[in-house]
Structure formats: C-alpha cells, structure tokens
Design a protein around this motif. Sequence first.
Motif, PDB file in Angstrom:
ATOM      1  N   GLY A 159      -0.149  49.971  61.887  1.00 26.05           N
ATOM      2  CA  GLY A 159      -1.315  49.111  62.073  1.00 26.05           C
ATOM      3  C   GLY A 159      -1.628  48.800  63.521  1.00 26.05           C
ATOM      4  N   PHE A 160      -2.329  47.671  63.703  1.00 27.28           N
ATOM      5  CA  PHE A 160      -2.701  47.240  65.047  1.00 27.28           C
ATOM      6  C   PHE A 160      -1.504  46.574  65.728  1.00 27.28           C
ATOM      7  N   PRO A 161      -1.260  46.873  66.985  1.00 33.43           N
ATOM      8  CA  PRO A 161      -0.163  46.200  67.686  1.00 33.43           C
ATOM      9  C   PRO A 161      -0.483  44.717  67.852  1.00 33.43           C
ATOM     10  N   LEU A 162       0.524  43.880  67.731  1.00 30.77           N
ATOM     11  CA  LEU A 162       0.319  42.428  67.798  1.00 30.77           C
ATOM     12  C   LEU A 162       0.282  41.970  69.259  1.00 30.77           C
ATOM     13  N   ILE A 163      -0.837  42.313  69.901  1.00 33.98           N
ATOM     14  CA  ILE A 163      -1.060  41.896  71.282  1.00 33.98           C
ATOM     15  C   ILE A 163      -2.348  41.085  71.337  1.00 33.98           C
ATOM     16  N   GLU A 164      -2.490  40.277  72.377  1.00 32.30           N
ATOM     17  CA  GLU A 164      -3.605  39.331  72.449  1.00 32.30           C
ATOM     18  C   GLU A 164      -4.960  40.004  72.666  1.00 32.30           C
ATOM     19  N   LEU A 165      -4.966  41.156  73.271  1.00 35.49           N
ATOM     20  CA  LEU A 165      -6.206  41.860  73.605  1.00 35.49           C
ATOM     21  C   LEU A 165      -5.892  43.345  73.695  1.00 35.49           C
ATOM     22  N   MET A 166      -6.911  44.178  73.548  1.00 39.13           N
ATOM     23  CA  MET A 166      -6.791  45.633  73.662  1.00 39.13           C
ATOM     24  C   MET A 166      -6.050  46.262  72.487  1.00 39.13           C
ATOM     25  N   GLU A 167      -5.947  45.530  71.398  1.00 39.92           N
ATOM     26  CA  GLU A 167      -5.286  46.106  70.221  1.00 39.92           C
ATOM     27  C   GLU A 167      -6.055  47.290  69.669  1.00 39.92           C
ATOM     28  N   ASP A 168      -7.394  47.273  69.805  1.00 35.40           N
ATOM     29  CA  ASP A 168      -8.201  48.390  69.327  1.00 35.40           C
ATOM     30  C   ASP A 168      -8.008  49.628  70.208  1.00 35.40           C
ATOM     31  N   TRP A 169      -7.849  49.410  71.506  1.00 35.56           N
ATOM     32  CA  TRP A 169      -7.554  50.500  72.463  1.00 35.56           C
ATOM     33  C   TRP A 169      -6.260  51.206  72.053  1.00 35.56           C
ATOM     34  N   GLU A 170      -5.198  50.426  71.867  1.00 29.67           N
ATOM     35  CA  GLU A 170      -3.907  51.010  71.518  1.00 29.67           C
ATOM     36  C   GLU A 170      -3.918  51.640  70.125  1.00 29.67           C
ATOM     37  N   PHE A 171      -4.645  51.039  69.220  1.00 34.98           N
ATOM     38  CA  PHE A 171      -4.756  51.601  67.873  1.00 34.98           C
ATOM     39  C   PHE A 171      -5.438  52.967  67.923  1.00 34.98           C
ATOM     40  N   SER A 172      -6.474  53.091  68.736  1.00 39.57           N
ATOM     41  CA  SER A 172      -7.163  54.382  68.888  1.00 39.57           C
ATOM     42  C   SER A 172      -6.210  55.460  69.380  1.00 39.57           C
TER      43      SER A 172
END
Length: 231
Positions: A159-172
């Motif tokens: 899934g999405f990494p549990l970070i405060e921001l840029m989770e969509d970047w890392e998910f991509s």
Amino acid sequence: MNKNKHPLITVVIPTYNESETIKETVEHLRAWSDILEIIVADGGSSDGTVQLVGPGVRLIQAPRGRASQMNEGARLASGEILLFLHSDTRLPGNFLKQLEHALSDSGVVGGAFKVKIDHPGLFFYLASLGSNLRAAATGIYFGDQAIFARRDAFHKINGFPLIELMEDWEFSLSMRRVGKTQLLPGPVTTSARRWLIHGKWRTAWLMHKIKTLYLLGASPADLKKMYSDRR
C-alpha cells in the motif's frame, strides 16, 4: 470487465472536514453504483462530513493522514481494482471504459488519469498541462489524478507508505517495480480551491519547491510543515 462480478471497482475517498464536497462527490459516483463499491475513509472530521456521506456508502474511521486512511479503505475493499479519489475530484463519464482498456493488458498494475483544474484561464490550463506532461514523462502520479491499482498489486507493495507527504510519489514508484503503469486520457476534474485560497503563483512555487526539496532528500515530515492542505 465483467459487470456481473460485483463490486468490480472499489473507490476509496479519504476525507477530513470535507462537508463542502463529499455529498456531491458521492452523488456523482451513484451513476455507476451497480459496479462500484464506495468507501469513505474519514480521518476524524469535525464539520459534519460523516453525516453527509449518505446511504449506499461504507463509512469507516482511520487515523488521520491520507496514506493511513487510504490503506484502511483498501484493506476493507472487495473490488478487484482500487481507485483512490479525492473528495474534490470528479471522474470522467467514460472512466470505466478507460480502465477496461488499460487493464486488458495483464502487465498493467495501475496508473492514474490526466487532470484538468476546474477554473478558467491560461494559468490553470498551463498548470494542468504541466502536471500531465510531468506524469507522462516520469510515471509519478499525484492524488488529484485519481490513482488506481489492481488490488493484488496494491497489497504486494504494502500500500501507501505511512509518511506525512509524498505518499503518492512513493506509491507510483513502487507500482513501477511490480509492473507497468499507464496515464489514462481522463481527464479527471479537480478543484482549484487550494490555488484560489493561497494564491496561484504562491501555490505553484510552493508545490515545485516541495518536489525539488524531496528530490534533494528532505523528509516528508519537514515538507509537511510547509504544506497547507484544507482537504
């Protein structure tokens, strides 16, 4: 896509104080209610958002933060395809056909849609164009582009990494490690409210600054302190 397999697609909508948008968002999805499962993952709204969700929608509570909210919605989803939709974003009328075409290739694990900002003028046209060119060139998608993924691929990359921001970047980036992704023509239509509230040029500068700092190694926690998001 086989419409007899219900629900085929789970739409996960993360919300936090979205009383101005959530009702219309859900209503626009009802046109496809026979093949959609809709999950609203709320992060503790205090403005009446949860009371406006309406019938036929699964409402869940999750720790505040888009990543944790979307992950919890995905964990409870029964659809084969997961589609993550911001509450101020609308899908195009033919989004199902676009998904069907993309996912007819078994090697495609997910992707997103081109975006259009719902405000007239050259500035917003160029902002949309720039976002779409960046997504096409890099394969990095942001949340207002309605990111989608096969459920098995989503869980494969945790899934999405549990970070405060840029989770969509890392998910991509994670999706690209397990298969192909596609940027679909869309467009999804997203609100210009952030730009109008905080100022067009100030918002554009801040967004580019955050991306650049992230590439240079800044932490999501530090970047979050710079970022104001009323959604």
